[in-house]
Design a protein around this motif. Structure first.
Motif, PDB file in Angstrom:
ATOM      1  N   LEU A  85      -5.860   2.550   1.484  1.00 23.69           N
ATOM      2  CA  LEU A  85      -5.286   2.760   2.654  1.00 23.69           C
ATOM      3  C   LEU A  85      -5.730   1.345   3.446  1.00 23.69           C
ATOM      4  CD1 LEU A  85      -6.775   6.345   3.197  1.00 23.69           C
ATOM      5  CD2 LEU A  85      -4.310   5.629   3.152  1.00 23.69           C
ATOM      6  N   SER A 131       0.197   4.767  -5.381  1.00 26.06           N
ATOM      7  CA  SER A 131      -0.055   6.671  -5.528  1.00 26.06           C
ATOM      8  C   SER A 131      -0.587   6.696  -4.052  1.00 26.06           C
ATOM      9  CB  SER A 131      -0.440   6.771  -6.695  1.00 26.06           C
ATOM     10  OG  SER A 131      -1.715   6.263  -6.871  1.00 26.06           O
ATOM     11  N   PRO A 132      -0.356   8.083  -3.761  1.00 27.95           N
ATOM     12  CA  PRO A 132      -0.899   8.398  -2.518  1.00 27.95           C
ATOM     13  C   PRO A 132      -2.415   8.307  -2.504  1.00 27.95           C
ATOM     14  CG  PRO A 132       0.698   9.997  -3.388  1.00 27.95           C
ATOM     15  CD  PRO A 132       0.597   9.173  -4.393  1.00 27.95           C
ATOM     16  N   CYS A 133      -3.095   7.921  -1.603  1.00 28.35           N
ATOM     17  CA  CYS A 133      -4.669   7.720  -1.373  1.00 28.35           C
ATOM     18  C   CYS A 133      -5.295   6.696  -2.250  1.00 28.35           C
ATOM     19  CB  CYS A 133      -5.391   8.893  -1.442  1.00 28.35           C
ATOM     20  SG  CYS A 133      -4.752   9.997  -0.302  1.00 28.35           S
ATOM     21  N   SER A 155       1.031  -1.314   0.050  1.00 31.38           N
ATOM     22  CA  SER A 155      -0.018  -0.076   0.097  1.00 31.38           C
ATOM     23  C   SER A 155       0.770   1.184   0.073  1.00 31.38           C
ATOM     24  CB  SER A 155      -0.821  -0.054   1.020  1.00 31.38           C
ATOM     25  OG  SER A 155      -0.188   0.264   2.204  1.00 31.38           O
ATOM     26  N   ARG A 156       2.069   1.266   0.640  1.00 30.84           N
ATOM     27  CA  ARG A 156       2.832   2.344   0.730  1.00 30.84           C
ATOM     28  C   ARG A 156       3.696   2.646  -0.641  1.00 30.84           C
ATOM     29  NH1 ARG A 156       3.925   0.017   5.742  1.00 30.84           N
ATOM     30  NH2 ARG A 156       5.756  -0.835   5.096  1.00 30.84           N
TER      31      ARG A 156
END
Length: 132
Positions: free
Chosen positions: A72, A67-69, A63-64
């Protein structure tokens, strides 16, 4: 591509190899040809899975890398983890309770989410609980 199908009894998750854009174009053409309305809207979808399903640490790591968001993964209720995806809601209208949510992540992440969901569904059927 991950495809979450929402219906009156819950949801169903599918892992498709079809590119997101091609799937959306096909869906749009079917709606146009059949004279049905169709709403495409950026959105988020989430579902919970038991934290007893293996490989949470790998999903957290993956998940990290997204891409951001886009993805989660967070603990929620005791014994459960929430998986939240960013993607596109496809339905007759934005407020429809039934429809399809599609999201595109890396192949490895999509496959792992799908396998975790399948495992949770199998465990739920054995125990008599159903997650959807």
């Amino acid at each position: 591509m991950l495809k979450l199908i929402y219906h009156e009894d819950g949801f169903w998750l599918e892992h498709l190899t079809t590119p997101l854009e091609r799937w959306l174009n096909t869906r749009l053409m079917v709606a146009v040809r059949s004279a049905h309305s169709l709403t495409l809207e950026p959105s988020t979808a989430s579902f919970i899975l038991p934290d007893t399903v293996p490989h949470w640490d790998e999903l957290d790591r993956l998940s990290r890398q997204e891409s951001p968001c886009a993805l989660l993964v967070e603990p929620c209720d005791e014994g459960y983890v929430e998986v939240c995806l960013h993607g596109i809601w496809v339905g007759e209208n934005p407020e429809a309770e039934a429809g399809v949510f599609v999201a595109r992540l890396s192949d490895r992440t999509e496959f792992l989410i799908y396998k975790l969901w399948q495992t949770a569904e199998s465990l739920a059927q054995v125990s008599g609980d159903f997650l959807d």
